[in-house]
Design an enzyme around this catalytic site. Structure first.
Site, PDB file in Angstrom:
ATOM      1  CG  HIS A 106     -10.840  -6.347  49.895  1.00  0.00           C
ATOM      2  ND1 HIS A 106     -11.565  -7.205  50.720  1.00  0.00           N
ATOM      3  CD2 HIS A 106     -11.449  -6.385  48.686  1.00  0.00           C
ATOM      4  CE1 HIS A 106     -12.552  -7.743  50.025  1.00  0.00           C
ATOM      5  NE2 HIS A 106     -12.515  -7.258  48.789  1.00  0.00           N
ATOM      6  N   GLY A 112     -21.735  -7.406  48.897  1.00  0.00           N
ATOM      7  CA  GLY A 112     -20.822  -7.987  47.914  1.00  0.00           C
ATOM      8  C   GLY A 112     -19.457  -8.353  48.447  1.00  0.00           C
ATOM      9  CD  GLN A 113     -16.185  -8.010  53.733  1.00  0.00           C
ATOM     10  OE1 GLN A 113     -17.125  -7.596  54.417  1.00  0.00           O
ATOM     11  NE2 GLN A 113     -14.942  -8.057  54.172  1.00  0.00           N
ATOM     12  CB  SER A 114     -16.486 -12.445  47.818  1.00  0.00           C
ATOM     13  OG  SER A 114     -15.388 -11.772  47.256  1.00  0.00           O
ATOM     14  CG  HIS A 153     -12.621  -3.316  45.035  1.00  0.00           C
ATOM     15  ND1 HIS A 153     -12.379  -4.413  44.241  1.00  0.00           N
ATOM     16  CD2 HIS A 153     -13.280  -3.770  46.135  1.00  0.00           C
ATOM     17  CE1 HIS A 153     -12.878  -5.492  44.824  1.00  0.00           C
ATOM     18  NE2 HIS A 153     -13.432  -5.122  45.979  1.00  0.00           N
ATOM     19  CG  ASP A 159      -9.819  -7.556  41.367  1.00  0.00           C
ATOM     20  OD1 ASP A 159     -10.164  -8.539  40.671  1.00  0.00           O
ATOM     21  OD2 ASP A 159     -10.454  -7.167  42.356  1.00  0.00           O
ATOM     22  CB  ILE A 160      -7.305 -12.438  40.071  1.00  0.00           C
ATOM     23  CG1 ILE A 160      -8.536 -12.767  40.911  1.00  0.00           C
ATOM     24  CG2 ILE A 160      -6.029 -12.511  40.893  1.00  0.00           C
ATOM     25  CD1 ILE A 160      -8.583 -14.210  41.380  1.00  0.00           C
ATOM     26  CG  ASN A 176     -18.183  -4.324  48.297  1.00  0.00           C
ATOM     27  OD1 ASN A 176     -18.786  -3.315  47.983  1.00  0.00           O
ATOM     28  ND2 ASN A 176     -17.474  -5.029  47.436  1.00  0.00           N
TER      29      ASN A 176
END
Length: 116
Positions: free
Chosen positions: A102, A95-97, A104, A32-33, A89
């Site tokens: 995917h 909170g899914q952006s 986490h 994750d960035i 999410n």
């Protein structure tokens, strides 16, 4: 299948850089960035599925593979004994952006409950 507008599809295709820690014919995992834990990886299917709401019975083998990879990566990171969290999410309200499912994988610190 691939969505040409999807950020994660572009990362999977190599059009945008990603820090890959796993890749096979069904699943990839990247760092994750913007990590929220000492270990924070994103696991996703190679084939585009927008969110958990779009999963079907046909996705069962991929999900099994994804969770198997997550367990392997947790062991590799040394967080399998202390505990880790796997979360996805579904939808902007959760909170899914990025509209590519995917998961986490987070660990290496104590996690509170409930999250968010």
């Amino acid at each position: 299948m691939r969505d040409p507008e999807c950020l994660f599809c572009k990362i999977i295709a190599g059009e945008i850089p990603g820090d890959f820690v796993h890749r096979d014919d069904q699943v990839v995992a990247i760092r994750d960035i913007s990590p929220k834990a000492p270990t924070h990886l994103l696991l996703m299917p190679i084939d585009h599925v927008a969110s958990a709401a779009d999963l079907t019975e046909e996705n069962a083998p991929m999900l099994g593979r994804l969770f198997n990879v997550a367990a392997d990566l947790a062991r590799d990171a040394g967080i399998d004994k202390s505990g880790y969290r796997i979360v996805t999410n579904s939808g902007s309200g959760a909170g899914q952006s990025v509209l590519h499912i995917h998961f986490h994988l987070m660990g290496g610190r104590s996690m509170g409950w409930p999250p968010g």
